[in-house]
Design a protein around this motif. Sequence first.
Motif, PDB file in Angstrom:
ATOM      1  N   VAL A 216      47.023 -15.116  76.050  1.00 43.46           N
ATOM      2  CA  VAL A 216      48.459 -15.407  75.944  1.00 43.46           C
ATOM      3  C   VAL A 216      49.190 -14.874  77.169  1.00 43.46           C
ATOM      4  O   VAL A 216      50.069 -15.549  77.732  1.00 43.46           O
ATOM      5  CB  VAL A 216      49.035 -14.794  74.653  1.00 43.46           C
ATOM      6  N   THR A 217      48.820 -13.670  77.619  1.00 48.28           N
ATOM      7  CA  THR A 217      49.459 -13.086  78.792  1.00 48.28           C
ATOM      8  C   THR A 217      49.273 -13.978  80.012  1.00 48.28           C
ATOM      9  O   THR A 217      50.212 -14.228  80.777  1.00 48.28           O
ATOM     10  CB  THR A 217      48.884 -11.688  79.068  1.00 48.28           C
ATOM     11  N   HIS A 218      48.050 -14.471  80.206  1.00 48.90           N
ATOM     12  CA  HIS A 218      47.782 -15.315  81.376  1.00 48.90           C
ATOM     13  C   HIS A 218      48.500 -16.656  81.278  1.00 48.90           C
ATOM     14  O   HIS A 218      48.910 -17.222  82.299  1.00 48.90           O
ATOM     15  CB  HIS A 218      46.280 -15.543  81.518  1.00 48.90           C
ATOM     16  N   VAL A 219      48.669 -17.168  80.067  1.00 52.98           N
ATOM     17  CA  VAL A 219      49.333 -18.464  79.903  1.00 52.98           C
ATOM     18  C   VAL A 219      50.810 -18.377  80.276  1.00 52.98           C
ATOM     19  O   VAL A 219      51.365 -19.290  80.899  1.00 52.98           O
ATOM     20  CB  VAL A 219      49.168 -18.960  78.451  1.00 52.98           C
ATOM     21  N   VAL A 220      51.456 -17.279  79.914  1.00 54.38           N
ATOM     22  CA  VAL A 220      52.907 -17.178  80.112  1.00 54.38           C
ATOM     23  C   VAL A 220      53.279 -16.448  81.401  1.00 54.38           C
ATOM     24  O   VAL A 220      54.454 -16.396  81.761  1.00 54.38           O
ATOM     25  CB  VAL A 220      53.579 -16.473  78.908  1.00 54.38           C
ATOM     26  N   GLN A 221      52.295 -15.885  82.098  1.00 55.82           N
ATOM     27  CA  GLN A 221      52.592 -15.104  83.307  1.00 55.82           C
ATOM     28  C   GLN A 221      52.475 -15.983  84.545  1.00 55.82           C
ATOM     29  O   GLN A 221      51.390 -16.461  84.868  1.00 55.82           O
ATOM     30  CB  GLN A 221      51.617 -13.930  83.397  1.00 55.82           C
ATOM     31  N   HIS A 222      53.583 -16.189  85.231  1.00 54.41           N
ATOM     32  CA  HIS A 222      53.596 -17.055  86.408  1.00 54.41           C
ATOM     33  C   HIS A 222      54.040 -16.334  87.674  1.00 54.41           C
ATOM     34  O   HIS A 222      54.403 -16.969  88.659  1.00 54.41           O
ATOM     35  CB  HIS A 222      54.524 -18.253  86.153  1.00 54.41           C
ATOM     36  N   ASP A 223      54.023 -14.991  87.652  1.00 55.57           N
ATOM     37  CA  ASP A 223      54.457 -14.272  88.845  1.00 55.57           C
ATOM     38  C   ASP A 223      53.400 -14.405  89.933  1.00 55.57           C
ATOM     39  O   ASP A 223      52.212 -14.600  89.676  1.00 55.57           O
ATOM     40  CB  ASP A 223      54.717 -12.804  88.531  1.00 55.57           C
ATOM     41  N   LEU A 224      53.854 -14.326  91.181  1.00 54.29           N
ATOM     42  CA  LEU A 224      52.979 -14.458  92.350  1.00 54.29           C
ATOM     43  C   LEU A 224      52.983 -13.163  93.153  1.00 54.29           C
ATOM     44  O   LEU A 224      53.096 -13.166  94.371  1.00 54.29           O
ATOM     45  CB  LEU A 224      53.444 -15.637  93.210  1.00 54.29           C
ATOM     46  N   ASN A 225      52.849 -12.035  92.434  1.00 55.62           N
ATOM     47  CA  ASN A 225      52.897 -10.736  93.102  1.00 55.62           C
ATOM     48  C   ASN A 225      51.808 -10.597  94.158  1.00 55.62           C
ATOM     49  O   ASN A 225      51.967  -9.878  95.144  1.00 55.62           O
ATOM     50  CB  ASN A 225      52.752  -9.617  92.061  1.00 55.62           C
ATOM     51  N   GLY A 226      50.679 -11.281  93.957  1.00 56.38           N
ATOM     52  CA  GLY A 226      49.578 -11.160  94.897  1.00 56.38           C
ATOM     53  C   GLY A 226      49.874 -11.715  96.270  1.00 56.38           C
ATOM     54  O   GLY A 226      49.133 -11.450  97.229  1.00 56.38           O
ATOM     55  N   PHE A 227      50.948 -12.492  96.413  1.00 56.75           N
ATOM     56  CA  PHE A 227      51.284 -13.062  97.718  1.00 56.75           C
ATOM     57  C   PHE A 227      51.968 -12.044  98.624  1.00 56.75           C
ATOM     58  O   PHE A 227      52.137 -12.299  99.810  1.00 56.75           O
ATOM     59  CB  PHE A 227      52.178 -14.296  97.540  1.00 56.75           C
ATOM     60  N   ASN A 228      52.380 -10.930  98.054  1.00 55.05           N
ATOM     61  CA  ASN A 228      52.860  -9.796  98.845  1.00 55.05           C
ATOM     62  C   ASN A 228      51.894  -8.641  98.616  1.00 55.05           C
ATOM     63  O   ASN A 228      51.598  -8.294  97.469  1.00 55.05           O
ATOM     64  CB  ASN A 228      54.279  -9.391  98.433  1.00 55.05           C
ATOM     65  N   TYR A 229      51.383  -8.056  99.703  1.00 59.98           N
ATOM     66  CA  TYR A 229      50.336  -7.054  99.574  1.00 59.98           C
ATOM     67  C   TYR A 229      50.871  -5.770  98.940  1.00 59.98           C
ATOM     68  O   TYR A 229      51.947  -5.286  99.288  1.00 59.98           O
ATOM     69  CB  TYR A 229      49.749  -6.726 100.950  1.00 59.98           C
ATOM     70  N   SER A 230      50.101  -5.237  98.029  1.00 60.21           N
ATOM     71  CA  SER A 230      50.464  -3.983  97.383  1.00 60.21           C
ATOM     72  C   SER A 230      50.202  -2.810  98.329  1.00 60.21           C
ATOM     73  O   SER A 230      49.583  -2.959  99.387  1.00 60.21           O
ATOM     74  CB  SER A 230      49.646  -3.796  96.101  1.00 60.21           C
ATOM     75  N   ARG A 231      50.643  -1.642  97.931  1.00 57.33           N
ATOM     76  CA  ARG A 231      50.401  -0.441  98.733  1.00 57.33           C
ATOM     77  C   ARG A 231      48.902  -0.198  98.882  1.00 57.33           C
ATOM     78  O   ARG A 231      48.429   0.189  99.957  1.00 57.33           O
ATOM     79  CB  ARG A 231      51.062   0.766  98.070  1.00 57.33           C
ATOM     80  N   GLU A 232      48.147  -0.443  97.795  1.00 57.06           N
ATOM     81  CA  GLU A 232      46.694  -0.270  97.861  1.00 57.06           C
ATOM     82  C   GLU A 232      46.073  -1.272  98.838  1.00 57.06           C
ATOM     83  O   GLU A 232      45.168  -0.930  99.608  1.00 57.06           O
ATOM     84  CB  GLU A 232      46.078  -0.447  96.467  1.00 57.06           C
ATOM     85  N   ASN A 233      46.557  -2.528  98.825  1.00 53.27           N
ATOM     86  CA  ASN A 233      46.069  -3.528  99.777  1.00 53.27           C
ATOM     87  C   ASN A 233      46.298  -3.072 101.210  1.00 53.27           C
ATOM     88  O   ASN A 233      45.389  -3.126 102.053  1.00 53.27           O
ATOM     89  CB  ASN A 233      46.793  -4.859  99.574  1.00 53.27           C
ATOM     90  N   ARG A 234      47.536  -2.635 101.479  1.00 49.72           N
ATOM     91  CA  ARG A 234      47.879  -2.245 102.848  1.00 49.72           C
ATOM     92  C   ARG A 234      47.031  -1.063 103.315  1.00 49.72           C
ATOM     93  O   ARG A 234      46.583  -1.020 104.467  1.00 49.72           O
ATOM     94  CB  ARG A 234      49.373  -1.923 102.946  1.00 49.72           C
ATOM     95  N   GLY A 235      46.803  -0.109 102.418  1.00 47.10           N
ATOM     96  CA  GLY A 235      45.967   1.031 102.778  1.00 47.10           C
ATOM     97  C   GLY A 235      44.535   0.611 103.076  1.00 47.10           C
ATOM     98  O   GLY A 235      43.924   1.096 104.035  1.00 47.10           O
ATOM     99  N   ARG A 236      44.012  -0.320 102.271  1.00 47.77           N
ATOM    100  CA  ARG A 236      42.643  -0.779 102.499  1.00 47.77           C
ATOM    101  C   ARG A 236      42.536  -1.553 103.797  1.00 47.77           C
ATOM    102  O   ARG A 236      41.564  -1.423 104.538  1.00 47.77           O
ATOM    103  CB  ARG A 236      42.181  -1.643 101.322  1.00 47.77           C
ATOM    104  N   PHE A 237      43.573  -2.357 104.108  1.00 47.70           N
ATOM    105  CA  PHE A 237      43.555  -3.128 105.353  1.00 47.70           C
ATOM    106  C   PHE A 237      43.574  -2.203 106.570  1.00 47.70           C
ATOM    107  O   PHE A 237      42.884  -2.452 107.563  1.00 47.70           O
ATOM    108  CB  PHE A 237      44.737  -4.087 105.405  1.00 47.70           C
ATOM    109  N   ARG A 238      44.376  -1.142 106.501  1.00 45.49           N
ATOM    110  CA  ARG A 238      44.442  -0.197 107.621  1.00 45.49           C
ATOM    111  C   ARG A 238      43.081   0.434 107.890  1.00 45.49           C
ATOM    112  O   ARG A 238      42.729   0.716 109.037  1.00 45.49           O
ATOM    113  CB  ARG A 238      45.480   0.892 107.331  1.00 45.49           C
TER     114      ARG A 238
END
Length: 278
Positions: A216-238
């Motif tokens: 149900v969560t996946h059906v109703v959740q349409h946010d695209l947060n992954g298109f902006n890198y999280s703090r963890e993403n940025r740290g891993r990229f560095r």
Amino acid sequence: ALIGLVMVAATPVAFFAGYLMPDIFGGFALLATAHILFLWRSLSRPERVFWLALLAYSLLVHSVNMMMVGGLTIVSVAYAWWRGTRLGRYQIGAVIACLAVALVGQSAFGLAVKSMTGASPVRPPFIAMRLIADGPGYAYLKDHCDTEPLIYCRVLPQSDPKSDTLLWSKDSRTSLFRALTPDEQRLSAAQQSQFVRAVVADRPAEVIRGAIGNTVTHVVQHDLNGFNYSRENRGRFRETVPADLFGPLSQTRAYRNITPTRTIEVLTGVTAVLSVLF
């Protein structure tokens, strides 16, 4: 064609279609299964070949698709029996054959990797971590870790474990996969099947409840947060991206957390509602 254009213009489907293990084939697998089970008699031979090929390929590209198609097939057989709709042996046999192709393909992949590298591929224990994060797996470990030598028992000191943290954290105090030694990673992957069967047998209602809630969560959740890198993403990229590539990467909108996503999120929600009505 019109539906395809709407999907391309109003949803991020084109972006996700480019993934190495494209999630878009999960939807194709369900669509193909429905065509094979319920529209088989009205399909021409080329159409049957098309849907069979699409289903077989969809099952090959992502192991989770096998679970979804297996579940849909069981539900479809029950629905057909309830409505008095006849599902012939060719229809059910065709779906089972595609599932068999996927199993053989995954086995062949494992043998090929072992032949080329000397070691079998290690599959991250996605399902086990999901059960632990949802609660049933964690409760099972609390009750059985005194008698069962599961590597997952290391999670018990954590009060609120998250599946992504358990899988990908580099901290050996919180990780049950990435931060482990190679031998421990293999053990974590190998114990998944036994653990999942035990949890489902011990707490079937909780597992089903959690699966329905996640769906149900996946059906109703349409946010695209992954298109902006999280703090963890940025740290891993560095830490991992070469300097000559990290410079341009750090100037992107995604890295600076300013990629505009709101309009496409709204359009995706509207498109999903319209598709249900359609």
